[in-house]
Design a protein around this motif. Structure first.
Motif, PDB file in Angstrom:
ATOM      1  N   ALA A  10      71.547 101.424  59.159  1.00  0.00           N
ATOM      2  CA  ALA A  10      70.146 101.397  59.576  1.00  0.00           C
ATOM      3  C   ALA A  10      69.305 100.896  58.410  1.00  0.00           C
ATOM      4  CB  ALA A  10      69.691 102.797  59.970  1.00  0.00           C
ATOM      5  N   ASN A  11      68.654  99.761  58.591  1.00  0.00           N
ATOM      6  CA  ASN A  11      67.732  99.255  57.570  1.00  0.00           C
ATOM      7  C   ASN A  11      66.318  99.587  58.036  1.00  0.00           C
ATOM      8  OD1 ASN A  11      66.194  97.848  55.762  1.00  0.00           O
ATOM      9  ND2 ASN A  11      66.815  95.801  56.464  1.00  0.00           N
ATOM     10  N   TRP A  12      65.752 100.623  57.447  1.00  0.00           N
ATOM     11  CA  TRP A  12      64.434 101.080  57.910  1.00  0.00           C
ATOM     12  C   TRP A  12      63.272 100.267  57.338  1.00  0.00           C
ATOM     13  CZ3 TRP A  12      65.114 107.150  57.549  1.00  0.00           C
ATOM     14  CH2 TRP A  12      65.879 107.563  58.641  1.00  0.00           C
ATOM     15  N   LYS A  13      63.577  99.364  56.410  1.00  0.00           N
ATOM     16  CA  LYS A  13      62.515  98.532  55.819  1.00  0.00           C
ATOM     17  C   LYS A  13      61.373  99.438  55.324  1.00  0.00           C
ATOM     18  CE  LYS A  13      64.179  94.846  58.711  1.00  0.00           C
ATOM     19  NZ  LYS A  13      63.972  93.538  59.299  1.00  0.00           N
ATOM     20  N   MET A  14      60.102  99.019  55.486  1.00  0.00           N
ATOM     21  CA  MET A  14      59.010  99.851  54.974  1.00  0.00           C
ATOM     22  C   MET A  14      58.458 100.738  56.101  1.00  0.00           C
ATOM     23  SD  MET A  14      55.927  98.638  52.468  1.00  0.00           S
ATOM     24  CE  MET A  14      54.756  98.134  53.721  1.00  0.00           C
ATOM     25  N   GLY A  96      69.738  91.145  48.613  1.00  0.00           N
ATOM     26  CA  GLY A  96      69.552  89.775  49.076  1.00  0.00           C
ATOM     27  C   GLY A  96      69.111  89.660  50.527  1.00  0.00           C
ATOM     28  N   HIS A  97      68.467  90.701  51.054  1.00  0.00           N
ATOM     29  CA  HIS A  97      67.945  90.609  52.422  1.00  0.00           C
ATOM     30  C   HIS A  97      67.011  89.404  52.515  1.00  0.00           C
ATOM     31  CE1 HIS A  97      65.753  91.508  56.081  1.00  0.00           C
ATOM     32  NE2 HIS A  97      66.771  92.279  56.415  1.00  0.00           N
ATOM     33  N   SER A  98      66.981  88.751  53.658  1.00  0.00           N
ATOM     34  CA  SER A  98      66.180  87.519  53.759  1.00  0.00           C
ATOM     35  C   SER A  98      64.698  87.790  53.522  1.00  0.00           C
ATOM     36  CB  SER A  98      66.392  86.856  55.113  1.00  0.00           C
ATOM     37  OG  SER A  98      65.883  87.675  56.129  1.00  0.00           O
ATOM     38  N   TYR A 168      75.974  89.268  57.681  1.00  0.00           N
ATOM     39  CA  TYR A 168      75.505  87.964  58.128  1.00  0.00           C
ATOM     40  C   TYR A 168      74.287  88.189  59.026  1.00  0.00           C
ATOM     41  CZ  TYR A 168      74.913  83.823  60.973  1.00  0.00           C
ATOM     42  OH  TYR A 168      74.349  82.756  61.635  1.00  0.00           O
ATOM     43  N   GLU A 169      73.133  87.735  58.537  1.00  0.00           N
ATOM     44  CA  GLU A 169      71.897  87.908  59.295  1.00  0.00           C
ATOM     45  C   GLU A 169      71.179  86.568  59.419  1.00  0.00           C
ATOM     46  OE1 GLU A 169      70.455  92.267  59.019  1.00  0.00           O
ATOM     47  OE2 GLU A 169      69.605  91.160  57.352  1.00  0.00           O
ATOM     48  N   PRO A 170      71.379  85.870  60.543  1.00  0.00           N
ATOM     49  CA  PRO A 170      70.640  84.623  60.728  1.00  0.00           C
ATOM     50  C   PRO A 170      69.139  84.941  60.715  1.00  0.00           C
ATOM     51  CG  PRO A 170      71.873  85.221  62.732  1.00  0.00           C
ATOM     52  CD  PRO A 170      72.205  86.238  61.696  1.00  0.00           C
ATOM     53  N   TRP A 172      66.580  83.530  61.812  1.00  0.00           N
ATOM     54  CA  TRP A 172      65.872  83.310  63.088  1.00  0.00           C
ATOM     55  C   TRP A 172      66.103  84.448  64.077  1.00  0.00           C
ATOM     56  CZ3 TRP A 172      69.689  82.925  66.802  1.00  0.00           C
ATOM     57  CH2 TRP A 172      70.958  82.533  66.340  1.00  0.00           C
ATOM     58  N   ALA A 173      67.040  85.330  63.774  1.00  0.00           N
ATOM     59  CA  ALA A 173      67.326  86.436  64.704  1.00  0.00           C
ATOM     60  C   ALA A 173      66.733  87.761  64.226  1.00  0.00           C
ATOM     61  CB  ALA A 173      68.839  86.579  64.879  1.00  0.00           C
ATOM     62  N   ILE A 174      66.212  87.777  63.006  1.00  0.00           N
ATOM     63  CA  ILE A 174      65.715  89.052  62.454  1.00  0.00           C
ATOM     64  C   ILE A 174      64.329  89.374  62.987  1.00  0.00           C
ATOM     65  CG2 ILE A 174      65.028  90.258  60.344  1.00  0.00           C
ATOM     66  CD1 ILE A 174      67.204  88.737  58.861  1.00  0.00           C
ATOM     67  N   GLY A 175      64.230  90.499  63.679  1.00  0.00           N
ATOM     68  CA  GLY A 175      62.940  90.977  64.167  1.00  0.00           C
ATOM     69  C   GLY A 175      62.330  90.099  65.239  1.00  0.00           C
ATOM     70  N   THR A 176      63.096  89.181  65.806  1.00  0.00           N
ATOM     71  CA  THR A 176      62.536  88.242  66.774  1.00  0.00           C
ATOM     72  C   THR A 176      62.961  88.562  68.197  1.00  0.00           C
ATOM     73  OG1 THR A 176      64.481  86.842  66.501  1.00  0.00           O
ATOM     74  CG2 THR A 176      62.581  86.325  65.118  1.00  0.00           C
ATOM     75  N   GLY A 213      73.717  91.209  61.565  1.00  0.00           N
ATOM     76  CA  GLY A 213      72.370  91.750  61.676  1.00  0.00           C
ATOM     77  C   GLY A 213      71.437  90.716  62.268  1.00  0.00           C
ATOM     78  N   GLY A 214      70.439  91.180  63.017  1.00  0.00           N
ATOM     79  CA  GLY A 214      69.475  90.276  63.650  1.00  0.00           C
ATOM     80  C   GLY A 214      69.335  90.663  65.108  1.00  0.00           C
ATOM     81  N   SER A 215      68.328  91.529  65.383  1.00  0.00           N
ATOM     82  CA  SER A 215      68.048  91.975  66.751  1.00  0.00           C
ATOM     83  C   SER A 215      69.258  92.614  67.441  1.00  0.00           C
ATOM     84  CB  SER A 215      67.478  90.826  67.584  1.00  0.00           C
ATOM     85  OG  SER A 215      66.253  90.378  67.008  1.00  0.00           O
ATOM     86  N   VAL A 216      70.013  93.424  66.686  1.00  0.00           N
ATOM     87  CA  VAL A 216      71.060  94.230  67.336  1.00  0.00           C
ATOM     88  C   VAL A 216      70.351  95.350  68.094  1.00  0.00           C
ATOM     89  CG1 VAL A 216      73.049  95.736  67.011  1.00  0.00           C
ATOM     90  CG2 VAL A 216      72.765  93.715  65.546  1.00  0.00           C
ATOM     91  N   ALA A 233      77.219  96.556  62.101  1.00  0.00           N
ATOM     92  CA  ALA A 233      75.893  95.983  62.311  1.00  0.00           C
ATOM     93  C   ALA A 233      74.914  96.504  61.270  1.00  0.00           C
ATOM     94  CB  ALA A 233      75.402  96.343  63.708  1.00  0.00           C
ATOM     95  N   LEU A 234      73.993  95.640  60.888  1.00  0.00           N
ATOM     96  CA  LEU A 234      72.858  96.048  60.062  1.00  0.00           C
ATOM     97  C   LEU A 234      71.660  95.990  61.017  1.00  0.00           C
ATOM     98  CD1 LEU A 234      71.698  96.834  57.324  1.00  0.00           C
ATOM     99  CD2 LEU A 234      71.635  94.426  56.688  1.00  0.00           C
ATOM    100  N   VAL A 235      71.102  97.163  61.294  1.00  0.00           N
ATOM    101  CA  VAL A 235      70.129  97.277  62.382  1.00  0.00           C
ATOM    102  C   VAL A 235      68.745  97.595  61.829  1.00  0.00           C
ATOM    103  CG1 VAL A 235      69.671  98.385  64.602  1.00  0.00           C
ATOM    104  CG2 VAL A 235      72.023  98.333  63.700  1.00  0.00           C
ATOM    105  N   GLY A 236      67.759  96.773  62.168  1.00  0.00           N
ATOM    106  CA  GLY A 236      66.387  97.028  61.737  1.00  0.00           C
ATOM    107  C   GLY A 236      65.636  97.812  62.799  1.00  0.00           C
ATOM    108  N   GLY A 237      64.859  97.104  63.626  1.00  0.00           N
ATOM    109  CA  GLY A 237      63.985  97.728  64.620  1.00  0.00           C
ATOM    110  C   GLY A 237      64.636  98.842  65.445  1.00  0.00           C
ATOM    111  N   ALA A 238      65.832  98.574  65.953  1.00  0.00           N
ATOM    112  CA  ALA A 238      66.477  99.545  66.848  1.00  0.00           C
ATOM    113  C   ALA A 238      67.062 100.745  66.099  1.00  0.00           C
ATOM    114  CB  ALA A 238      67.565  98.857  67.671  1.00  0.00           C
TER     115      ALA A 238
HETATM  116  P1  PGA Z   1      66.230  93.635  63.214  1.00  0.00           P
HETATM  117  O1  PGA Z   1      66.414  93.623  61.598  1.00  0.00           O
HETATM  118  O2  PGA Z   1      67.382  94.458  63.765  1.00  0.00           O
HETATM  119  O3  PGA Z   1      64.903  94.281  63.442  1.00  0.00           O
HETATM  120  O4  PGA Z   1      66.294  92.232  63.670  1.00  0.00           O
HETATM  121  C1  PGA Z   1      67.677  93.458  61.026  1.00  0.00           C
HETATM  122  C2  PGA Z   1      67.534  93.389  59.514  1.00  0.00           C
HETATM  123  O5  PGA Z   1      66.556  92.800  59.033  1.00  0.00           O
HETATM  124  O6  PGA Z   1      68.380  93.904  58.762  1.00  0.00           O
END
Ligand code: PGA
Length: 253
Positions: A10-14, A96-98, A168-170, A172-176, A213-216, A233-238
């Motif tokens: 779980a990547n909770w970011k800020m 090295g997160h994008s 691997y986090e494309p 274009w798929a992160i948070g989109t 990772g990327g909108s999982v 998976a590296l999961v942000g929003g979810a």
């Molecule tokens: P996301 O973020 O699941 O919200 O797309 C993934 C991440 O940035 O690690």
């Protein structure tokens, strides 16, 4: 046979105050009794690391930071060292997160120093790579990934490379909400594993976990995780809500 244990991070970011972080982990550990074939990693903001230290005691649960500096200590206002992260209970750290590459100007050389500094203190890096949309559209995906991997892992021997988890986090798929299809992700994961075999050897490459990772989300985790070279998976929003994160943790492949 590979012995790769799936990893859902779980990547909770800020996001999340200390109280919110503590509440989340308490609820998660109430809902999960034990996990045999997978592990869960929580990467909260720095401020919530120490408060979670004693709550991540189940063997399937670990703590991760989202970034670090490469020096051990010194006059570096605002920075946090791997030694300090170890001190508050981190066994992993995202590197090295994008978003760090994009908003904070992190370069492959910086990421390489961070990877080395983390490995030195026994923290496993979760090393992120991924192409931007225009790079994919220009047919440069593999080239970009290769140069990020070569730059990030430069100077590491196979023993150390084996300690790294790749994500691997494309971009274009992160948070989109636009996920890579399982086939698109698998293609890049297989490429990464082949490239790692060239840099080290087949057995190390076979053991390294490569997360997507990327909108999982709960509704796409099963199909992504069914691919051969997708090991988690590296999961942000979810990952911000217990129920959706739990569904991803309980993926069926
Ligand atoms: P996301 O973020 O699941 O919200 O797309 C993934 C991440 O940035 O690690």
């Amino acid at each position: 046979m590979s012995t790769r244990i799936a990893c859902i991070a779980a990547n909770w970011k800020m996001y999340k105050t200390v109280d919110e972080a503590v509440e989340f982990v308490k609820r998660l550990t109430e809902k999960i009794d034990t996990l045999e074939d997978r592990e869960v990693v929580i990467a909260p903001p720095f401020t919530a690391l120490y408060p979670l230290k004693d709550l991540v005691s189940p063997s399937w649960l670990s703590l991760s930071a989202q970034n670090c500096f490469w020096e051990e200590k010194g006059a570096y206002t605002g920075e946090i060292s791997p030694v300090m992260l170890k001190d508050v209970g981190c066994s992993y750290t995202i590197v090295g997160h994008s978003e760090r590459r994009q908003y904070f100007g992190e370069k492959n050389e910086d990421i390489n120093k961070k990877l080395k500094a983390l490995i030195k203190v026994g923290i496993r890096p979760i090393f992120c790579v991924g192409e931007r949309l225009e790079e994919r559209e220009a047919g440069k995906t593999f080239e970009v990934i290769k140069s990020q991997i070569d730059g990030g892992l430069d100077g590491l021997d196979s023993v150390d490379v084996a300690k790294v988890v790749i994500a691997y986090e494309p971009v274009w798929a992160i948070g989109t909400g636009k996920t890579a299809s399982p086939q698109q992700a698998q293609e890049v994961h297989a490429f990464i594993r082949e490239h790692l075999a060239m840099l080290t050897n087949k057995s190390v490459a076979n053991e390294i976990r490569i997360l997507y990772g990327g909108s999982v989300k709960p509704n796409n985790a099963d199909s992504l995780m069914s691919e051969n070279d997708i090991d988690g998976a590296l999961v942000g929003g979810a990952s911000l809500e217990v129920d959706s994160f739990l569904r991803i943790v309980r993926f069926e492949a």
